[in-house]
Design a protein around this motif. Structure first.
Motif, PDB file in Angstrom:
ATOM      1  N   ALA A 104     -69.722  -3.822  42.708  1.00 34.81           N
ATOM      2  CA  ALA A 104     -69.934  -3.860  41.264  1.00 34.81           C
ATOM      3  C   ALA A 104     -68.761  -3.194  40.555  1.00 34.81           C
ATOM      4  N   ILE A 105     -68.586  -3.575  39.294  1.00 38.71           N
ATOM      5  CA  ILE A 105     -67.602  -2.947  38.411  1.00 38.71           C
ATOM      6  C   ILE A 105     -68.376  -2.344  37.247  1.00 38.71           C
ATOM      7  N   VAL A 106     -68.040  -1.111  36.898  1.00 41.18           N
ATOM      8  CA  VAL A 106     -68.606  -0.469  35.717  1.00 41.18           C
ATOM      9  C   VAL A 106     -67.421  -0.042  34.867  1.00 41.18           C
ATOM     10  N   MET A 107     -67.375  -0.547  33.630  1.00 40.86           N
ATOM     11  CA  MET A 107     -66.224  -0.223  32.784  1.00 40.86           C
ATOM     12  C   MET A 107     -66.646  -0.071  31.330  1.00 40.86           C
ATOM     13  N   GLY A 108     -65.810   0.627  30.570  1.00 34.67           N
ATOM     14  CA  GLY A 108     -66.042   0.775  29.145  1.00 34.67           C
ATOM     15  C   GLY A 108     -65.889  -0.565  28.446  1.00 34.67           C
ATOM     16  N   CYS A 109     -66.617  -0.728  27.348  1.00 33.48           N
ATOM     17  CA  CYS A 109     -66.583  -2.016  26.651  1.00 33.48           C
ATOM     18  C   CYS A 109     -65.273  -2.235  25.912  1.00 33.48           C
ATOM     19  N   HIS A 110     -64.539  -1.189  25.667  1.00 31.91           N
ATOM     20  CA  HIS A 110     -63.195  -1.325  25.104  1.00 31.91           C
ATOM     21  C   HIS A 110     -62.402  -0.091  25.466  1.00 31.91           C
ATOM     22  N   GLY A 111     -61.087  -0.275  25.555  1.00 29.69           N
ATOM     23  CA  GLY A 111     -60.231   0.795  26.041  1.00 29.69           C
ATOM     24  C   GLY A 111     -59.496   1.526  24.942  1.00 29.69           C
ATOM     25  N   GLU A 112     -58.525   2.323  25.356  1.00 34.15           N
ATOM     26  CA  GLU A 112     -57.808   3.199  24.439  1.00 34.15           C
ATOM     27  C   GLU A 112     -57.096   2.457  23.322  1.00 34.15           C
ATOM     28  N   HIS A 113     -56.563   1.280  23.597  1.00 29.71           N
ATOM     29  CA  HIS A 113     -55.828   0.559  22.568  1.00 29.71           C
ATOM     30  C   HIS A 113     -56.750  -0.219  21.649  1.00 29.71           C
ATOM     31  N   SER A 114     -57.834  -0.750  22.199  1.00 30.67           N
ATOM     32  CA  SER A 114     -58.712  -1.579  21.394  1.00 30.67           C
ATOM     33  C   SER A 114     -59.683  -0.768  20.554  1.00 30.67           C
ATOM     34  N   GLU A 115     -59.909   0.500  20.880  1.00 32.09           N
ATOM     35  CA  GLU A 115     -60.859   1.289  20.108  1.00 32.09           C
ATOM     36  C   GLU A 115     -60.463   1.366  18.641  1.00 32.09           C
ATOM     37  N   ASN A 116     -59.190   1.512  18.368  1.00 27.80           N
ATOM     38  CA  ASN A 116     -58.745   1.622  16.985  1.00 27.80           C
ATOM     39  C   ASN A 116     -58.573   0.269  16.323  1.00 27.80           C
ATOM     40  N   ILE A 117     -58.249  -0.742  17.085  1.00 33.51           N
ATOM     41  CA  ILE A 117     -57.938  -2.051  16.529  1.00 33.51           C
ATOM     42  C   ILE A 117     -59.185  -2.887  16.310  1.00 33.51           C
ATOM     43  N   THR A 118     -60.124  -2.826  17.236  1.00 33.20           N
ATOM     44  CA  THR A 118     -61.254  -3.750  17.197  1.00 33.20           C
ATOM     45  C   THR A 118     -62.587  -3.047  17.009  1.00 33.20           C
ATOM     46  N   ARG A 119     -62.680  -2.137  16.106  1.00 36.83           N
ATOM     47  CA  ARG A 119     -63.928  -1.404  15.889  1.00 36.83           C
ATOM     48  C   ARG A 119     -65.123  -2.339  15.696  1.00 36.83           C
ATOM     49  N   GLY A 120     -64.897  -3.502  15.089  1.00 34.22           N
ATOM     50  CA  GLY A 120     -65.996  -4.406  14.805  1.00 34.22           C
ATOM     51  C   GLY A 120     -66.455  -5.246  15.979  1.00 34.22           C
ATOM     52  N   PHE A 121     -65.731  -5.240  17.091  1.00 35.18           N
ATOM     53  CA  PHE A 121     -66.092  -6.060  18.250  1.00 35.18           C
ATOM     54  C   PHE A 121     -66.906  -5.249  19.239  1.00 35.18           C
ATOM     55  N   LEU A 122     -67.862  -5.915  19.884  1.00 33.04           N
ATOM     56  CA  LEU A 122     -68.675  -5.237  20.893  1.00 33.04           C
ATOM     57  C   LEU A 122     -67.922  -5.007  22.185  1.00 33.04           C
ATOM     58  N   VAL A 123     -67.156  -5.984  22.600  1.00 30.19           N
ATOM     59  CA  VAL A 123     -66.471  -5.898  23.882  1.00 30.19           C
ATOM     60  C   VAL A 123     -64.987  -6.164  23.678  1.00 30.19           C
ATOM     61  N   GLY A 124     -64.141  -5.293  24.215  1.00 17.21           N
ATOM     62  CA  GLY A 124     -62.704  -5.463  24.100  1.00 17.21           C
ATOM     63  C   GLY A 124     -62.204  -6.599  24.970  1.00 17.21           C
TER      64      GLY A 124
END
Length: 142
Positions: A104-124
């Protein structure tokens, strides 16, 4: 049964939450934290410096050190040992290429770069693409 879990991790808060989730839910599994450093290229942001290094693997390991230090701190809270590995290349491709070695893979829904750019998206973008291409189950953590 899930016995081996891959946790792709960067400096983001969601990556830290993903590691905590993996340690909670898969407490009996072997956890591997995987940090992907971009391929050396003269056109690629933080990876530009890698192109100028004599030993790219050593430089990549040094860049991964803060992420791994944080991961070991989190694992210590759970009194658990984790494995760490560094990858080179595009994060999505590197993660999917490693997937067959895990359950299995467990990962954050968005990473360091996308957190600031894509606040409105659920998954990066990386998480979304890994989810779509992975041959094994992927859990994304918000």
């Amino acid at each position: 049964m899930v016995s081996r879990v891959l946790v792709p991790m960067d400096d983001s808060e969601t990556a830290g939450r993903a590691l905590r989730y993996a340690l909670d839910v898969h407490s009996d599994a072997e956890i591997t934290v995987y940090h992907v450093v971009g391929s050396p290229s003269m056109m690629m942001g933080s990876a530009v410096g890698l192109a100028l290094e004599d030993d790219i693997e050593t430089a990549a390991t040094e860049r991964a050190k803060p992420v791994f230090d944080r991961a070991h701190e989190v694992a210590a809270e759970y009194d658990t040992e984790i494995e760490t590995q560094v990858g080179l290349g595009h994060p999505t491709r590197a993660i999917v290429a490693r997937a067959d070695d895990y359950d299995a893979i467990v990962m954050g829904c968005h990473g360091e770069h996308s957190e600031n750019i894509t606040r409105g998206f659920l998954v990066g973008n990386v998480a979304k693409t890994v989810f779509e291409r992975s041959p094994i189950p992927v859990t994304t953590v918000r």
